[in-house]
Design a protein around this motif. Structure first.
Motif: not given
Ligand SMILES: Nc1nc2c(ncn2[C@@H]2O[C@H](COP(=O)(O)OP(=O)(O)O)[C@@H](O)[C@H]2O)c(=O)[nH]1
Ligand SMILES: [Mg+2]
Lengths: 273, 445
Positions: B25, B55, B58-59
């Protein structure tokens, strides 16, 4: 709490096209001032930010007046920003004040640009000096200045063709127009106004830099402020070129050119309707 | 600054993140902060950026890092893929189906380039065998009708205009005229208007109620800032646009408006305008636009290309040598061999961000026929000559020319061109170094 407010303020600035750098910088200054002056209330912070923004944008400028003879004003900018319309509105504005105005149709490139200016000339009661489409714009400008001199005009406004700042040859052409105007009259052009479309984003800064490289810009006209765009990029333009905003465009009618008002401009940025 | 944009700023991040297995992350966040800035600087709308970044994040988290890519490059690749996807994936062609005449209505803000675009579209479709009719529906702006007439005349395309009539009536009459005169395509050039001008927005609606408009196209200036979202949304709500044309792409605007407009309307961008000439219209390519918005030229396609065709180490070495003062005729020869696999040098150079800003770069053109002769000349040189071309004097030149079966002038020309190229490449290399955070070619690492 306060952190959220800072973020919200930063977002407002970015969404007004001030650019990331200026927006972050302004909010940083705000933080420091808030700390130094021990300010916490949201309303006060807002007020402080507006104050900083006003300082950044600076005082409005006024149209230059040549004390000895006609004032020659050249209008430049990229395609479609509102140059011809601004020339027309400015001519009307000056004529209203009893000034005698001559217009030079030096956009000889775009289809019917000359006819467009002629219609504005009629509206403002100003003579339009023109050649054929496709002819040398510098020659038109030269003739317009000479005509203005012999007719004892107060203002000679030269409309030029829109050009992207990246088109080197066209920028050289613009420089030549400026030079030739100087040959027709000592000290002219007295004023070179860059027309910036308020809808434009960060690219307006590149425009300003490259136009200023070709000709000495003396002021900004910010057009299309009647839409929803805030025109925040002028802050960067003003600070890079070190020239003031002089007029704003708020529509397509003869009366829709107004003197720039820093206070009102800043208020509009925060006006979220 | 020369290498503005993402690629240079990412160098540091790249270095820090090199050699990991999966995207954490933190990796993703670090890279995405830079991406966010790049997008905002490219004028992508603030809210669109926020949604987009969320978006991608997240991917990307947890995704396997592909062998040859570092985690940071992997994130950038995802970013570009997502950007491309968001802008429609691949190019969209406007198809004509059903019964002609097809009415295309152009609309947009003042000064966005509708009239010029109308002319370009007419010419574009005329070339494809259509019989277009241009229709002057801008009855407000001084000399707007005349402008379209001049455009039409220069293209030899008929223009329909009616004095003193309402645009709705003009559109209706134009349709009749087109039917009677065998035109299968009608292009309506409407007046520029503000999206908040209820009366003028109503006029567009009334045109659509009166005549069967086949496609309504919004014309947007590529230099538009944050407001692009509001404009596109309002036009779409009022008249339900079918597609978008982005104009003035020949400038240096990064064109974030493309992403903004696309993401709020969901409508495809059909064409891009690249100049004032009547043929300066191109089908819109989302992938190219993605690279442009990110401010990284075609670095990614270059990476992909290099990966596919040659050894990465080789490419890196070559790139570095090209940009250093040591670039010799020997390298040049090796390069010529590589070129067959990778593509011509001028194209490679053009893929680099900022390259278009270097004067004279376009002059490094290597035409295929010339290539073989150049190779022959270099082969006729001694290794010493290849490394130090400055020692090649008159008699050596004559020998080389004889050996390669060319004229002495050809040798002179080669040496001169090589010297010029070397200077340019050196300049590029120096500028590269100046752009503090490391060279472009470290992308290959
Ligand atoms: N709404 C609005 N439209 C404007 C303003 N100034 C110019 N325009 C319009 O913008 C378009 C381009 O203007 P024009 O003067 O032809 O631009 P030029 O190419 O720079 O000479 C025209 O449709 C003008 O009517 C303004 O302040 N507000
Ligand atoms: Mg004009």
């Amino acid at each position: 709490m306060t952190e959220e407010l800072y973020e919200e303020l930063e977002a407002i600035l970015i969404q007004a096209d001030l650019g990331v750098e200026a927006s972050v910088g302004l909010v940083e200054t705000l933080r420091q001032r808030a700390k130094a002056e021990k300010i916490k209330a949201a309303e006060e912070l807002r007020w402080l930010l507006k104050d900083e923004l006003k300082k950044l944008i600076g005082e409005p400028g006024v149209l230059i007046k040549n004390p000895s003879g006609p004032t020659v004003v050249m209008i430049v900018g990229v395609n479609g920003t509102g140059k011809t319309t601004s020339v027309g509105k400015l001519a009307y504005h000056l004529a209203e004040q009893g000034q005698k105005v001559v217009l030079g149709a030096a956009d000889t490139f775009r289809a019917a640009a000359i006819e467009q200016l002629e219609i504005w000339g009629e509206r403002a009661g100003a003579a339009v000096i023109r050649h054929q489409m496709g002819s040398d714009p510098a020659a038109v400008a030269f003739d317009a200045v000479q005509a203005g001199l012999s007719r004892r005009a107060d203002y000679i406004l030269i409309d030029t063709a829109g050009r992207l700042h990246t088109q080197t040859n066209l920028m050289q052409e613009l420089e030549k127009v400026g030079r030739v105007i100087g040959r027709a009259m000592d000290g002219a052009p007295h004023e070179i106004l860059l027309v910036v479309d308020a809808t434009t984003g960060q690219n307006a800064l590149n425009q300003a830099k490259l136009f200023a490289k070709a000709v000495p810009i003396t002021g900004i006209i910010l057009t299309k402020l009647d839409g929803t765009a805030k025109g925040g990029i002028v802050a960067a333009v003003v600070n890079t070129l070190r020239v003031p905003v002089k007029f704003i465009g708020i529509g397509e009618g003869v009366e829709d050119l107004k003197p720039f008002d820093t206070e009102a401009f800043v208020e509009a940025i925060f006006d979220r309707s | 600054m020369l290498f503005e944009g993402l690629s240079q700023r990412l160098q540091d991040t790249f270095k820090r993140l090199r050699g990991r297995g999966k995207l954490s992350e933190k990796d993703v966040k670090e890279v995405l902060r830079e991406v966010k800035l790049a997008l905002l600087e490219a004028d992508v709308n603030f809210k669109v950026v926020r949604t987009f970044i969320a978006r991608v994040q997240e991917r990307a988290v947890g995704e396997e890092v592909m062998n040859s890519l570092t985690p940071a490059q992997q994130v950038i690749k995802i970013v570009r893929d997502e950007l491309t996807e968001l802008m429609g994936g691949s190019a969209v062609q406007l198809r004509f189906e059903g019964k002609p005449p097809y009415i295309i209505m152009l609309c947009g803000l003042q000064g966005s380039g509708k009239t010029t675009t109308a002319g370009k579209l007419a010419k574009y479709w005329q070339k494809q065998g259509r019989r277009p009719l241009l229709v002057a529906c801008d009855i407000y702006r001084p000399a707007a009708v005349k402008q379209l007439q001049v455009v039409g005349e220069s293209l030899n395309i008929p223009v329909f205009a009616l004095n003193g009539q309402d645009p709705v009536v003009i559109a209706a009459e134009a349709l009749e005229y087109a039917k009677n005169h065998n035109h299968d395509l009608i292009i309506l050039d409407t007046a520029g208007r503000l999206h908040i001008d209820a009366e003028l927005m109503g006029e567009l609606q009334r045109i659509r109620e009166r005549v069967p408009v086949y496609r309504t196209i919004l014309v947007v200036d590529a230099m538009t800032g944050q407001d692009a979202v509001t404009v596109a949304e309002e036009f779409n709500n009022a008249i339900n646009i079918d597609g978008v044309i982005l104009t003035k792409l020949d400038g240096d605007a990064r064109g974030g408006a493309a992403l903004s407009v696309r993401s709020v309307t969901g409508k495809p961008i059909l064409f891009g305008g690249f100049g004032e000439k009547s043929d300066a219209l191109e089908v819109f390519h989302p992938d190219r636009m993605a690279g442009r918005i990110l401010g990284m030229g075609d670095v990614l396609s270059l990476i992909e290309k290099a990966e596919a065709s040659i050894d990465q180490d080789e490419a890196l070495k070559m790139g570095k040598r090209m940009l250093s003062a040591e670039f010799t005729l020997e390298d040049f020869q090796a390069q010529l061999e590589q070129m067959r696999k990778l593509g011509p040098m001028d194209q490679i150079l053009q893929m680099l961000p900022g390259a278009n800003k270097i004067k004279g770069l376009d002059k490094i053109k290597v035409d295929e026929k010339q290539l073989r002769r150049i190779e022959a000349m270099i082969q006729s040189m001694t290794p010493e000559e290849r490394r130090r071309p400055e020692i090649i004097d008159g008699s050596r030149r004559r020998r080389i020319a004889a050996g390669a079966g060319v004229k002495v002038q050809d040798v002179n020309k080669l040496l001169k061109q090589f010297e010029e190229s070397r200077k340019l490449l050196k300049q590029l290399g120096l500028l590269e170094k100046k752009a503090k955070k490391g060279g472009l070619f470290s992308l290959f690492k």
